[in-house]
Design an enzyme around this catalytic site. Structure first.
Site, PDB file in Angstrom:
ATOM      1  N   HIS A  97      -6.102   3.622 -22.781  1.00 54.18           N
ATOM      2  CA  HIS A  97      -5.210   3.649 -21.620  1.00 54.18           C
ATOM      3  C   HIS A  97      -5.461   4.889 -20.774  1.00 54.18           C
ATOM      4  O   HIS A  97      -4.565   5.716 -20.589  1.00 54.18           O
ATOM      5  CB  HIS A  97      -3.744   3.558 -22.043  1.00 54.18           C
ATOM      6  CG  HIS A  97      -2.894   2.880 -20.994  1.00 54.18           C
ATOM      7  ND1 HIS A  97      -2.300   3.559 -19.973  1.00 54.18           N
ATOM      8  CD2 HIS A  97      -2.608   1.580 -20.796  1.00 54.18           C
ATOM      9  CE1 HIS A  97      -1.650   2.709 -19.191  1.00 54.18           C
ATOM     10  NE2 HIS A  97      -1.819   1.497 -19.670  1.00 54.18           N
ATOM     11  N   ARG A 149      -9.388  23.998 -17.086  1.00 49.65           N
ATOM     12  CA  ARG A 149      -8.640  25.260 -17.139  1.00 49.65           C
ATOM     13  C   ARG A 149      -7.761  25.338 -15.902  1.00 49.65           C
ATOM     14  O   ARG A 149      -8.229  25.770 -14.833  1.00 49.65           O
ATOM     15  CB  ARG A 149      -9.644  26.412 -17.175  1.00 49.65           C
ATOM     16  CG  ARG A 149      -9.204  27.693 -17.843  1.00 49.65           C
ATOM     17  CD  ARG A 149      -8.095  28.395 -17.147  1.00 49.65           C
ATOM     18  NE  ARG A 149      -7.823  29.708 -17.739  1.00 49.65           N
ATOM     19  CZ  ARG A 149      -6.752  30.425 -17.434  1.00 49.65           C
ATOM     20  NH1 ARG A 149      -5.861  29.992 -16.548  1.00 49.65           N
ATOM     21  NH2 ARG A 149      -6.560  31.597 -17.998  1.00 49.65           N
ATOM     22  N   ASP A 163       5.137  -0.288 -26.859  1.00 54.71           N
ATOM     23  CA  ASP A 163       5.650   0.156 -28.156  1.00 54.71           C
ATOM     24  C   ASP A 163       6.814  -0.687 -28.677  1.00 54.71           C
ATOM     25  O   ASP A 163       7.010  -0.798 -29.888  1.00 54.71           O
ATOM     26  CB  ASP A 163       6.110   1.620 -28.061  1.00 54.71           C
ATOM     27  CG  ASP A 163       4.953   2.557 -27.815  1.00 54.71           C
ATOM     28  OD1 ASP A 163       3.908   2.389 -28.472  1.00 54.71           O
ATOM     29  OD2 ASP A 163       5.086   3.449 -26.955  1.00 54.71           O
ATOM     30  N   HIS A 222       7.411   3.773 -18.383  1.00 52.96           N
ATOM     31  CA  HIS A 222       6.032   4.239 -18.548  1.00 52.96           C
ATOM     32  C   HIS A 222       5.646   5.070 -17.337  1.00 52.96           C
ATOM     33  O   HIS A 222       6.043   4.751 -16.224  1.00 52.96           O
ATOM     34  CB  HIS A 222       5.102   3.027 -18.689  1.00 52.96           C
ATOM     35  CG  HIS A 222       3.746   3.372 -19.236  1.00 52.96           C
ATOM     36  ND1 HIS A 222       2.718   3.818 -18.447  1.00 52.96           N
ATOM     37  CD2 HIS A 222       3.273   3.335 -20.505  1.00 52.96           C
ATOM     38  CE1 HIS A 222       1.652   4.035 -19.214  1.00 52.96           C
ATOM     39  NE2 HIS A 222       1.956   3.766 -20.456  1.00 52.96           N
ATOM     40  N   GLY A 225      10.682   3.324 -26.124  1.00 49.10           N
ATOM     41  CA  GLY A 225      10.067   2.004 -25.990  1.00 49.10           C
ATOM     42  C   GLY A 225      10.299   1.391 -24.624  1.00 49.10           C
ATOM     43  O   GLY A 225       9.950   0.230 -24.401  1.00 49.10           O
ATOM     44  N   HIS A 257       5.235  10.018 -26.955  1.00 48.84           N
ATOM     45  CA  HIS A 257       3.929   9.352 -26.827  1.00 48.84           C
ATOM     46  C   HIS A 257       3.879   8.281 -27.923  1.00 48.84           C
ATOM     47  O   HIS A 257       4.757   7.422 -27.988  1.00 48.84           O
ATOM     48  CB  HIS A 257       2.832  10.415 -26.912  1.00 48.84           C
ATOM     49  CG  HIS A 257       1.457   9.960 -26.567  1.00 48.84           C
ATOM     50  ND1 HIS A 257       1.180   8.786 -25.930  1.00 48.84           N
ATOM     51  CD2 HIS A 257       0.230  10.551 -26.791  1.00 48.84           C
ATOM     52  CE1 HIS A 257      -0.130   8.662 -25.757  1.00 48.84           C
ATOM     53  NE2 HIS A 257      -0.731   9.713 -26.280  1.00 48.84           N
ATOM     54  N   ARG A 292       1.188  -5.221 -21.452  1.00 47.90           N
ATOM     55  CA  ARG A 292       0.965  -5.374 -22.895  1.00 47.90           C
ATOM     56  C   ARG A 292       2.214  -5.866 -23.612  1.00 47.90           C
ATOM     57  O   ARG A 292       2.155  -6.407 -24.709  1.00 47.90           O
ATOM     58  CB  ARG A 292       0.502  -4.038 -23.476  1.00 47.90           C
ATOM     59  CG  ARG A 292      -0.783  -3.515 -22.843  1.00 47.90           C
ATOM     60  CD  ARG A 292      -1.049  -2.049 -23.174  1.00 47.90           C
ATOM     61  NE  ARG A 292      -0.001  -1.170 -22.644  1.00 47.90           N
ATOM     62  CZ  ARG A 292       0.000   0.140 -22.766  1.00 47.90           C
ATOM     63  NH1 ARG A 292      -0.985   0.742 -23.420  1.00 47.90           N
ATOM     64  NH2 ARG A 292       0.979   0.877 -22.257  1.00 47.90           N
TER      65      ARG A 292
END
Lengths: 370, 370
Positions: free
Chosen positions: B181, B352, B308, B255, B252, B216, B264
C-alpha cells in the site's frame, strides 16, 4: 515532484523543543550550547537533560548515577541470545537484536515506562555489546557489573579491563557531541515508528538499524577505513584526488544541515590532539594523513569534516576497534532518540506521507496462477 | 509550520512504480487491480510480482514454489533464541527479534542479496513465529518444514496441524490485500532506513516495529477486541455511541488515503460471509455486531471500515488467535516492504527532513556536573 523534494530536504516534518542548529551553525541541546555542556557536564548529566527535559540537581544526578550502576547486569535469556550471535556479525546487528530481545524480557508498561527504559538501554547497550564481543571471540562470559557511574568508563572497562584518563575524557566529549541532532535519519525513523503508537523498543530498534547505514552513523567506520588506507599524507592526497576524480563519496565530509563547518568537528580534533602524544609513530602518521585529507577536501570541494571524521581518529587513539565506532554513536544517541520518542508521543499524529506514482498503467492479468 | 503539515500529510516523500491508489479509489499493484489479482493469482504469484517486478511465467512460479519449500527450516541458533522469548511476549516482538537475529546468521551479501532475503523472510517469518508459539506455550519443538508451497497453508498447518479450504481461501485473499500500500508508515520506515544504505534486515526489522502500533497494523487486533467486547448488535450500538461521545478512537475505520471507502473492505467482508455458515451461534453474533458498528459509524461519522475491520473477523472465523492478526499483516507486507527497499536503493537519496525548533532560548550552564 521537483528533484529538490527528494530525500525530504527542507521539508519540516515536525516541531521539537530538544535541539536546534542556529543560523550561525551553533548546536544547542534544550537551549544549552554544546561547548558549554562539554565544559560543565558529564555525559550522564547531558543524558539526563535530554531524557528528563532539564539538567539534574546534584541530588538527582547522584540518584541517576546509582540507577546507572544498578542497570549494568543483563538478564540470563538475553545473555543466552547473545551467545548465539556469530563472531562475524557486525556489532550494530548485535545492538539491534539485543535491544529487540530486551524488549521481550522487560516490556514497556505503566510500571516500566519510556524514561525508565531509556535509562536502562543507556547502560544495557554497552553491557550487551561487550558481553557478546568477548564471548564470541574468546568464549568468555564477562561480568558486566562494573559499578562505574560514567558510561565512558563502563564501556572502556568492559572493553579493555582498564581505563586511561585521556580516553575517558575523549569518549565523554564524543558521547556528548553524538547525543542529539534534531531530525537526523535515525531520530526521524524513531519518531515515525513512535507515531503508530508502537512500543519504545520498536522505535529504538528501528533507529539502530537506520544509524547503521554508511550514509549516517556508519560514516565514522568508513572515515577510519579511509584514513587507515594511507601510510603518509602524500599517499592520502594522491588517493583522495583519485577517488574524487572517480566521483566516489568521501565519508566523514559535509552535512545536510551544516553548509560551512560542523561545530563538533573542531572539538573532536582538539581531543585527537590531546591523545596524539601518547600514540606510536605509525598512528601519529594517521593524523598527518587526516589533516592532509581535510585540507584537500576544502580546496577541491569546499567540504569540511563532520563530527564523524575526527571522532573516528579519536576512537582509534583510544584503542577502540573500528567495528565498535558506530555502536558508540548508538550509546550516545540513545539519549536523543529517547527524548524524541517521548516528545512525539506527547503530541502525536501518524507520520504518513504521500508518493508520486511512476509505474505501469492499468493492465490485466491474462493467465491463472494457482 | 502550519498544522496541516504535521504527520507529513500530503507531502510527496518520493516516487514509486510499485503501487497506486487511483483517483476513483482503486488499488493497483504494478498496474494490476487487486480484484483482478485475487481472481487470478495465488498470494505467492503476487509476492513474486512485487519482489521481482513482473508476474512470473509458469516455470518461474514453479521454481518459486520450490524455493518456498526449501526456506521453511530455521537455523539452530535462531531456534535457541526463540526458546528464550517469554510466552507473554507480543508476537510482533517475536517477529522483530527473529528477523533481526536471522540477519546475524544469514547476513546480506552479494551472494545472499535483497531478493533472496525477501523470499527467505516470506517463508521464515511464519516458521519462526509458530516455532516460538508452540514452544513458549507447550515446550514443543515443532518441525517447521511443512513442504507446502502456499504461505497461507504453511501458516495454517503450523498453527493448527490441519487446513480448512475455507480458511485457506480467506487467508490467501487477505494476504494479497495486505501485501502492499505505497507509502504507509511501515513501508515509509523501511525506505527511510534503507536510505542510509543500511542492510536489508535493518529496514525490515524497523518496518515490523512500525506495523506493530495500533494506529497502523495493530488496528486489526484492536478491531477484533472491539467486536468481541459486545454480545449483541444492540450492545454494540450502545457501546460504540458511548465511545464516540467520549471521543475515543474506533479502530478499523477511516484511512489517510481513502476518503469514501477502502476497496479492500468489501472483499474481506465477502470472505467473512463465506466463512459465516461454518461458525457457532456466538461467533455468528459477532458478524451482526460488526455490521451494526459499520452502519453506525457511517451514520454518525461518515467513516467506513478499512481493510483491518473485516480482516479481523475473517481471521477469527479461521480460528486464528487475535495476537497473531498483526503478524499475518507482516507475512503479507514483507513483500511490499522488500519491493520498496529495492526501489529506494535503485535511486537513493538519504531521507533527512528538517524540524521547527520550539524549545528554550539560549541559556547557560551555571554549575559543574562531574
Amino acid at each position: 515532484m521537483s528533484e529538490k523534494t527528494t530525500g525530504l530536504e527542507g521539508i519540516i516534518a515536525g516541531k521539537t523543543a530538544i535541539c536546534a542548529v542556529t543560523t550561525t551553525h551553533e548546536l544547542r541541546y534544550r537551549g544549552y550550547a554544546i561547548d558549554d555542556l562539554i565544559a560543565h557536564c558529564s555525559f550522564e548529566a547531558v543524558a539526563f537533560l535530554l531524557i528528563h527535559g532539564e539538567l539534574p540537581t546534584q541530588a538527582e544526578l547522584a540518584a541517576f548515577y546509582d540507577r546507572i550502576k544498578s542497570y549494568q547486569t543483563l538478564p540470563e535469556p538475553l545473555r543466552l541470545v547473545l551467545e548465539q550471535i556469530p563472531a562475524s556479525t557486525h556489532p550494530m546487528e548485535v545492538l539491534r537484536t539485543g535491544c529487540s530481545m530486551l524488549g521481550t524480557i522487560e516490556p514497556e508498561s505503566s510500571a516500566h515506562n519510556a524514561k525508565m527504559i531509556a535509562e536502562r538501554l543507556l547502560v544495557a547497550l554497552p553491557s550487551l555489546l561487550l558481553y557478546w564481543y568477548h564471548y564470541s571471540r574468546n568464549a568468555v562470559r564477562i561480568n558486566t557489573q562494573t559499578g562505574q557511574q560514567h558510561i565512558a568508563v563502563h564501556f572502556l572497562q568492559l572493553l579493555h579491563g582498564k581505563v586511561s584518563p585521556f580516553a575517558q575524557h575523549a569518549l565523554n566529549t564524543s558521547l556528548i557531541l553524538y547525543a542529539e541532532h534534531e531530525f537526523n535519519v535515525s531520530t526521524f525513523t524513531a519518531r515515525v515508528v513512535a507515531s503508530t503508537l508502537s512500543d519504545f523498543y520498536s522505535a529504538i530498534t528501528a533507529a539502530i538499524g537506520a544509524l547503521r547505514g554508511p550514509l549516517h552513523g556508519g560514516a565514522n567506520e568508513a572515515a577510519m577505513a579511509l584514513i587507515h588506507s594511507f601510510s603518509t599524507p602524500e599517499e592520502a592526497i594522491i588517493g583522495v584526488k583519485k577517488m574524487l576524480a572517480q566521483k566516489q563519496l568521501i565519508m566523514g565530509f559535509g552535512h545536510r544541515v551544516y553548509t560551512e563547518s560542523d561545530p563538533r568537528s573542531a572539538i573532536m580534533k582538539a581531543q585527537v590532539l590531546q591523545l596524539l602524544p601518547h600514540q606510536n609513530d605509525k598512528d601519529k602518521q594517521l593524523f598527518a594523513s587526516a589533516e592532509a585529507i581535510e585540507t584537500l577536501m576544502w580546496q577541491e570541494k569546499r567540504l569540511f569534516p563532520n563530527v564523524d571524521f575526527y571522532s573516528a581518529l579519536a576512537y582509534h587513539y583510544c584503542d577502540i576497534p573500528t567495528s565498535l565506532f558506530t555502536p558508540l554513536f548508538v550509546m550516545a544517541r540513545i539519549t536523543g532518540w529517547s527524548a524524541h520518542v517521548i516528545e512525539q508521543r506527547a503530541n502525536n499524529r501518524i507520520m504518513r506521507p504521500a508518493a508520486e506514482y511512476i509505474g505501469p498503467a492499468a493492465r490485466k492479468v491474462n493467465v491463472k496462477y494457482n
